[in-house]
Motif scaffolding. Structure first.
Motif, PDB file in Angstrom:
ATOM      1  N   LYS A  96      68.873  43.963  54.922  1.00 48.61           N
ATOM      2  CA  LYS A  96      67.850  43.260  54.154  1.00 48.61           C
ATOM      3  C   LYS A  96      66.955  44.233  53.384  1.00 48.61           C
ATOM      4  CE  LYS A  96      67.609  39.428  57.458  1.00 48.61           C
ATOM      5  NZ  LYS A  96      66.733  38.600  58.318  1.00 48.61           N
ATOM      6  N   GLU A  97      67.196  45.521  53.550  1.00 46.30           N
ATOM      7  CA  GLU A  97      66.351  46.519  52.904  1.00 46.30           C
ATOM      8  C   GLU A  97      66.513  46.489  51.389  1.00 46.30           C
ATOM      9  OE1 GLU A  97      64.128  48.425  54.584  1.00 46.30           O
ATOM     10  OE2 GLU A  97      64.755  47.245  56.328  1.00 46.30           O
ATOM     11  N   ARG A  98      65.447  46.840  50.688  1.00 44.20           N
ATOM     12  CA  ARG A  98      65.505  46.919  49.237  1.00 44.20           C
ATOM     13  C   ARG A  98      66.418  48.063  48.787  1.00 44.20           C
ATOM     14  NH1 ARG A  98      62.060  44.371  45.829  1.00 44.20           N
ATOM     15  NH2 ARG A  98      60.610  42.924  46.827  1.00 44.20           N
ATOM     16  N   VAL A  99      67.090  47.830  47.678  1.00 43.91           N
ATOM     17  CA  VAL A  99      67.893  48.867  47.028  1.00 43.91           C
ATOM     18  C   VAL A  99      67.079  49.393  45.861  1.00 43.91           C
ATOM     19  CG1 VAL A  99      70.029  49.345  45.784  1.00 43.91           C
ATOM     20  CG2 VAL A  99      70.047  47.775  47.728  1.00 43.91           C
ATOM     21  N   LYS A 100      66.992  50.715  45.736  1.00 46.56           N
ATOM     22  CA  LYS A 100      66.120  51.351  44.748  1.00 46.56           C
ATOM     23  C   LYS A 100      66.925  51.929  43.587  1.00 46.56           C
ATOM     24  CE  LYS A 100      62.520  54.884  44.291  1.00 46.56           C
ATOM     25  NZ  LYS A 100      61.629  53.994  43.533  1.00 46.56           N
ATOM     26  N   SER A 101      66.435  51.704  42.389  1.00 47.38           N
ATOM     27  CA  SER A 101      67.069  52.224  41.179  1.00 47.38           C
ATOM     28  C   SER A 101      66.762  53.712  41.001  1.00 47.38           C
ATOM     29  CB  SER A 101      66.572  51.446  39.956  1.00 47.38           C
ATOM     30  OG  SER A 101      66.994  52.076  38.759  1.00 47.38           O
ATOM     31  N   GLU A 102      67.733  54.420  40.480  1.00 42.78           N
ATOM     32  CA  GLU A 102      67.511  55.824  40.123  1.00 42.78           C
ATOM     33  C   GLU A 102      67.161  55.976  38.647  1.00 42.78           C
ATOM     34  OE1 GLU A 102      70.972  57.991  41.242  1.00 42.78           O
ATOM     35  OE2 GLU A 102      70.695  57.664  43.406  1.00 42.78           O
ATOM     36  N   MET A 106      62.316  50.353  39.840  1.00 43.10           N
ATOM     37  CA  MET A 106      62.796  49.023  40.179  1.00 43.10           C
ATOM     38  C   MET A 106      63.470  49.029  41.542  1.00 43.10           C
ATOM     39  SD  MET A 106      65.713  46.626  38.330  1.00 43.10           S
ATOM     40  CE  MET A 106      64.989  46.771  36.707  1.00 43.10           C
ATOM     41  N   THR A 107      63.227  47.953  42.306  1.00 41.75           N
ATOM     42  CA  THR A 107      63.948  47.707  43.556  1.00 41.75           C
ATOM     43  C   THR A 107      64.399  46.255  43.567  1.00 41.75           C
ATOM     44  OG1 THR A 107      61.927  47.081  44.734  1.00 41.75           O
ATOM     45  CG2 THR A 107      62.594  49.424  44.842  1.00 41.75           C
ATOM     46  N   VAL A 108      65.368  45.948  44.439  1.00 44.17           N
ATOM     47  CA  VAL A 108      65.885  44.579  44.571  1.00 44.17           C
ATOM     48  C   VAL A 108      66.139  44.282  46.046  1.00 44.17           C
ATOM     49  CG1 VAL A 108      67.856  43.057  44.091  1.00 44.17           C
ATOM     50  CG2 VAL A 108      66.909  44.466  42.261  1.00 44.17           C
ATOM     51  N   ARG A 109      65.846  43.060  46.457  1.00 42.65           N
ATOM     52  CA  ARG A 109      66.146  42.596  47.819  1.00 42.65           C
ATOM     53  C   ARG A 109      66.881  41.255  47.734  1.00 42.65           C
ATOM     54  NH1 ARG A 109      63.069  38.210  48.780  1.00 42.65           N
ATOM     55  NH2 ARG A 109      60.955  38.088  47.931  1.00 42.65           N
ATOM     56  N   GLY A 139      61.405  44.249  42.246  1.00 45.30           N
ATOM     57  CA  GLY A 139      60.145  44.974  42.223  1.00 45.30           C
ATOM     58  C   GLY A 139      60.200  45.830  40.972  1.00 45.30           C
ATOM     59  N   LEU A 140      59.337  45.560  40.007  1.00 40.65           N
ATOM     60  CA  LEU A 140      59.397  46.244  38.716  1.00 40.65           C
ATOM     61  C   LEU A 140      58.013  46.720  38.318  1.00 40.65           C
ATOM     62  CD1 LEU A 140      61.084  47.008  36.167  1.00 40.65           C
ATOM     63  CD2 LEU A 140      60.429  44.782  35.235  1.00 40.65           C
ATOM     64  N   ASP A 141      57.739  47.996  38.557  1.00 40.27           N
ATOM     65  CA  ASP A 141      56.460  48.661  38.266  1.00 40.27           C
ATOM     66  C   ASP A 141      55.290  47.714  38.511  1.00 40.27           C
ATOM     67  OD1 ASP A 141      56.250  47.255  35.573  1.00 40.27           O
ATOM     68  OD2 ASP A 141      57.884  48.634  35.044  1.00 40.27           O
ATOM     69  N   PRO A 146      56.800  44.476  43.945  1.00 42.10           N
ATOM     70  CA  PRO A 146      57.650  43.909  45.001  1.00 42.10           C
ATOM     71  C   PRO A 146      56.882  42.935  45.884  1.00 42.10           C
ATOM     72  CG  PRO A 146      57.171  46.230  45.422  1.00 42.10           C
ATOM     73  CD  PRO A 146      56.705  45.942  44.031  1.00 42.10           C
ATOM     74  N   LEU A 147      57.524  41.817  46.168  1.00 42.38           N
ATOM     75  CA  LEU A 147      56.948  40.761  47.007  1.00 42.38           C
ATOM     76  C   LEU A 147      57.917  40.509  48.147  1.00 42.38           C
ATOM     77  CD1 LEU A 147      54.802  38.439  47.362  1.00 42.38           C
ATOM     78  CD2 LEU A 147      56.381  37.017  46.031  1.00 42.38           C
TER      79      LEU A 147
END
Length: 244
Positions: A96-102, A106-109, A139-141, A146-147
């Protein structure tokens, strides 16, 4: 029927048979609110002590598909669709952890059961679902921070509305860049099922080899057949319980 203990997302689950009571509970819900129906159905086959609204949408559908797979000799999908084709082969490879963009901030869950229930109530079109999912899980800046802990349906509905309005303010060029990265991050997530949208949640096969494999909408009423299905049809006011 006795069921084996199944481990899904590192949680051991024991199913029981769906009951006539759960069938009648489902029949009293909005006919098009499949997420609310799914919550009621999961409570019947897994017990009331699990918070299905906090589960991810993928976990919820995975439990439904596992149950349908275990009962495929006596449910309405028999001979039509194989639920196992839509389930990950590694049920514990899930996070369930967020994945982070390089590339950008940005992150996504994953979506939760509460969120898909809110989306179902408020969305009128497939694009509402798509933008609503993006707004909730990204989650975008500082624009879409992120919520992770939506608490109520009303709160979540407000979040969906506000974040879709924020997304509408992006330029088309910027939206293309952001959505492309959003999809890439989703591809990096671990998945139990492949969720897509078509005026609600549909599932794609895990092994998508052919172009003819259209997504399938799995519903709790698929668990019933025979006289139980007929009773459900009557409870729904004569509407067919299962349509293909």
């Amino acid at each position: 029927m006795s069921y084996p203990i199944i481990e899904i997302a590192n949680q051991r689950r024991s199913f029981t048979d769906a009951t006539v009571g759960s069938l009648l509970t489902i029949a009293k819900l909005n006919k098009s609110h499949y997420e609310s129906q799914l919550t009621a159905f999961l409570s019947s086959i897994l017990g009331p002590n699990i918070d299905f609204m906090k589960m991810t949408a993928e976990e919820r559908y995975c439990h439904l598909l596992v149950y349908l797979d275990l009962t495929q000799d006596r449910n309405a999908l028999r001979g039509k669709t194989n639920p196992a084709d839509y389930i990950s082969k590694a049920l514990n490879d899930f996070s369930k952890e967020r994945v982070k963009s390089e590339k950008m901030d940005m992150t996504v869950r994953h979506l939760t059961g509460l969120e898909v229930t809110a989306l179902e109530i408020g969305c009128e079109t497939t694009e509402d679902w798509m933008l609503g999912e993006m707004g909730l899980t990204i989650g975008l800046d500082e624009r879409l921070p992120p919520l992770d802990t939506p608490s109520t349906l009303d709160f979540t509905a407000n979040v969906i509305h506000n974040r879709i309005e924020t997304i509408k303010g992006f330029s088309a060029f910027e939206f293309n860049e952001i959505y492309d990265e959003f999809l890439d991050l989703q591809g990096q997530q671990q998945h139990l099922v492949n969720i897509a949208f078509d005026n609600g949640i549909v599932l794609e096969k895990i092994d998508k080899r052919g172009t003819d494999d259209a997504p399938c909408r799995f519903r709790p009423d698929h668990a019933f057949t025979g006289y139980a299905q007929e009773l459900l049809s009557i409870a729904l006011g004569g509407a067919a319980a299962v349509q293909y």
